[in-house]
Design a protein around this motif. Structure first.
Motif, short mmCIF file in Angstrom:
data_model
loop_
_atom_site.label_atom_id
_atom_site.label_comp_id
_atom_site.label_asym_id
_atom_site.label_seq_id
_atom_site.Cartn_x
_atom_site.Cartn_y
_atom_site.Cartn_z
N CYS A 80 0.83 -1.21 0.00
CA CYS A 80 0.00 0.00 0.00
C CYS A 80 0.86 1.26 0.00
CB CYS A 80 -0.93 -0.01 1.21
SG CYS A 80 -2.14 -1.37 1.18
N LEU A 81 1.96 1.25 0.73
CA LEU A 81 2.85 2.41 0.73
C LEU A 81 3.49 2.62 -0.63
CD1 LEU A 81 4.62 1.90 4.17
CD2 LEU A 81 2.94 3.66 3.62
N SER A 82 3.82 1.51 -1.31
CA SER A 82 4.45 1.63 -2.62
C SER A 82 3.45 2.13 -3.67
CB SER A 82 5.04 0.29 -3.07
OG SER A 82 4.03 -0.64 -3.45
N LEU A 83 2.16 1.85 -3.46
CA LEU A 83 1.13 2.28 -4.41
C LEU A 83 0.64 3.70 -4.15
CD1 LEU A 83 -1.09 -0.94 -4.61
CD2 LEU A 83 0.55 -0.14 -6.32
N ALA A 84 0.51 4.08 -2.87
CA ALA A 84 -0.14 5.35 -2.53
C ALA A 84 0.75 6.31 -1.76
CB ALA A 84 -1.42 5.07 -1.74
N GLY A 85 1.98 5.93 -1.44
CA GLY A 85 2.88 6.83 -0.75
C GLY A 85 2.73 6.78 0.76
N PRO A 86 3.52 7.59 1.47
CA PRO A 86 3.53 7.55 2.95
C PRO A 86 2.21 8.02 3.54
CG PRO A 86 4.79 9.43 2.13
CD PRO A 86 4.45 8.59 0.94
N GLY A 87 2.03 7.73 4.84
CA GLY A 87 0.81 8.13 5.51
C GLY A 87 0.93 7.94 7.00
N ARG A 88 -0.23 8.00 7.68
CA ARG A 88 -0.23 7.84 9.13
C ARG A 88 -1.36 6.90 9.55
NH1 ARG A 88 -4.20 10.89 11.65
NH2 ARG A 88 -5.36 12.29 10.25
N ILE A 89 -1.12 6.16 10.63
CA ILE A 89 -2.11 5.24 11.17
C ILE A 89 -3.18 6.04 11.90
CG2 ILE A 89 -2.52 3.29 12.71
CD1 ILE A 89 -0.80 2.55 10.34
N THR A 90 -4.44 5.78 11.60
CA THR A 90 -5.53 6.48 12.26
C THR A 90 -6.30 5.58 13.24
OG1 THR A 90 -7.07 5.97 10.46
CG2 THR A 90 -5.83 8.03 10.31
N ALA A 91 -6.21 4.27 13.06
CA ALA A 91 -6.88 3.34 13.96
C ALA A 91 -6.28 1.95 13.76
CB ALA A 91 -8.39 3.30 13.71
N ALA A 92 -6.33 1.13 14.80
CA ALA A 92 -5.78 -0.23 14.72
C ALA A 92 -6.34 -1.06 15.85
CB ALA A 92 -4.26 -0.20 14.78
N LEU B 15 -5.75 -2.39 10.60
CA LEU B 15 -5.35 -0.99 10.72
C LEU B 15 -6.00 -0.16 9.61
CD1 LEU B 15 -3.07 -0.17 8.34
CD2 LEU B 15 -1.60 -1.56 9.80
N ASN B 16 -6.14 1.11 9.89
CA ASN B 16 -6.55 2.11 8.90
C ASN B 16 -5.41 3.11 8.73
OD1 ASN B 16 -9.04 0.86 8.90
ND2 ASN B 16 -10.05 2.43 10.12
N LEU B 17 -5.16 3.50 7.50
CA LEU B 17 -4.04 4.38 7.17
C LEU B 17 -4.53 5.48 6.24
CD1 LEU B 17 -0.82 4.80 7.09
CD2 LEU B 17 -0.92 3.40 5.03
N GLN B 18 -4.23 6.73 6.59
CA GLN B 18 -4.51 7.83 5.68
C GLN B 18 -3.21 8.27 5.03
OE1 GLN B 18 -6.39 11.40 7.19
NE2 GLN B 18 -7.01 11.99 5.12
N HIS B 19 -3.14 8.15 3.71
CA HIS B 19 -1.94 8.53 2.98
C HIS B 19 -1.89 10.04 2.81
CE1 HIS B 19 -0.95 4.36 1.76
NE2 HIS B 19 -2.27 4.19 1.80
N ASP B 20 -0.69 10.56 2.73
CA ASP B 20 -0.50 12.00 2.60
C ASP B 20 -1.18 12.55 1.35
OD1 ASP B 20 1.00 11.71 4.86
OD2 ASP B 20 2.95 11.98 3.88
N GLY B 21 -1.29 11.72 0.31
CA GLY B 21 -1.91 12.16 -0.94
C GLY B 21 -3.42 12.11 -0.93
N GLY B 22 -4.04 11.64 0.17
CA GLY B 22 -5.49 11.63 0.27
C GLY B 22 -6.14 10.25 0.21
#
Length: 331
Positions: free
Chosen positions: A168-180, A200-207
């Motif tokens: 997921c990071l390689s496809l959508a870029g970096p982000g932050r964990i919002t829930a787990a 886990l849920n992750l919000q990527h910096d790109g949206g």
């Protein structure tokens, strides 16, 4: 796997003809194979460390001392099993050793180099389906016996999620964990803490939003990724185990639905690429120019560390809440 690669016509030149060396105190000599048991000190005498690729198969919780020893003996090209480290503190120790010994570290993360992943990246880069909105990953498999045996993985976050989170990071870029969160595994009358499910849920910096769900108590195997884009949906099924080497890609758009079967022996492909990378000189600039995937694998560790913290805090809060309810009920 390495024997099969060495026998293949397109990769035989990447391997020395000498027997592969194995440092394993539990392994006995076997004349029927080309694997030679030895010690680290003897291995350094038998094969020049500067020209040797090491597969370090220790669990992530026991990796620092082994890597330090390898570096002191002069080994530089080292493959590590995923995850790169068990937590952020362990990652910092490994990265410090990498700098100290000028190591060229590669994490075995075959999803990053699989044919299915390549196709997903290509579809995103082409732009035909519009911007990426969400990624959903489902990983299910029964893992009772290995968990009971104790395989060096402290939680369910450390087993399947390093693959999917790296993807997921390689496809959508970096982000932050919002829930787990996660659950225990209950098997054979035992409770194995934190080894049942993980999510886990992750919000990527790109949206883009990512949701990953892993279940190690499932009776069936499934490794599925769904990309929801503005003008279409891509559904990829990775091979369920080493027993098969085919992935499936389904595309749903305004023209309907189409499915394609892909030969995707991702581990063999990954190892071939890594050995070719090392044969070409690897990180020519030393530790200051790491393998291209090392940054993503480092992000995976830090994000999973954060996810485990959030999951533990949620678990503790739920336990306190349950205790309060029991106290009220007892009154």
């Amino acid at each position: 796997m390495l024997r099969r690669l060495r026998a293949a016509a397109d990769s035989a030149h990447l391997f020395a003809p000498a027997p592969m060396l194995a440092v394993d105190p539990n392994r006995r000599p076997d004349a029927a194979t080309d694997l030679r048991p030895t010690s680290l000190a003897e291995a350094a005498r038998l094969s020049d460390p500067a020209d040797t690729v090491v597969h370090l198969c220790t669990p992530p919780t026991e990796r620092v001392a082994a890597l330090d020893t390898l570096g002191r003996l002069g080994y530089r090209r080292i493959l590590l099993e995923k995850p790169f480290a068990a937590d952020a503190a362990g990652l910092d120790e490994l990265l410090a050793l990498r700098e100290r010994h000028d190591l060229d570290l590669v994490v075995v993360a075959q999803w990053l180099g699989s044919r299915l992943t390549d196709r997903l990246r290509g579809a995103l880069a082409g732009g035909a389906y519009g911007p990426l909105r969400t990624i959903h990953v489902v990983q299910r498999k029964p893992r009772f016996s290995r968990s009971l045996a104790g395989a060096g993985h402290p939680t369910a976050f450390d087993i399947e999620l390093p693959h999917s989170l790296g993807l997921c990071l390689s496809l959508a870029g970096p982000g932050r964990i919002t829930a787990a969160g996660g659950t225990d595994m209950v098997v054979a009358g035992r409770v194995l803490p934190r080894l049942g499910t993980a999510w886990l849920n992750l919000q990527h910096d790109g949206g883009t939003w990512t949701r990953i769900r892993s279940d190690l108590t499932s009776p069936v195997r499934e490794r599925r990724v769904t990309l929801e884009l503005a003008h279409g949906t891509l559904i990829g099924h990775f091979p369920g185990s080493e027993a098969d080497a085919y992935a499936r890609l389904t595309v749903i758009d305004h023209d309907g639905e189409s499915t394609e079967l892909l030969h995707d022996d991702s581990l063999s492909t990954f190892l071939h690429r890594v050995y070719a990378y090392f044969a070409a000189g690897g990180a020519a600039g030393g530790a200051h120019h790491p393998h291209p995937d090392l940054a993503v694998n480092s992000q995976v560790v830090r994000l999973l560390d954060r996810a485990k913290t959030i999951a533990a805090e949620s678990r503790d809060a739920q336990a306190r809440n349950n205790a309060r309810h029991r106290t009220v009920a007892a009154r």
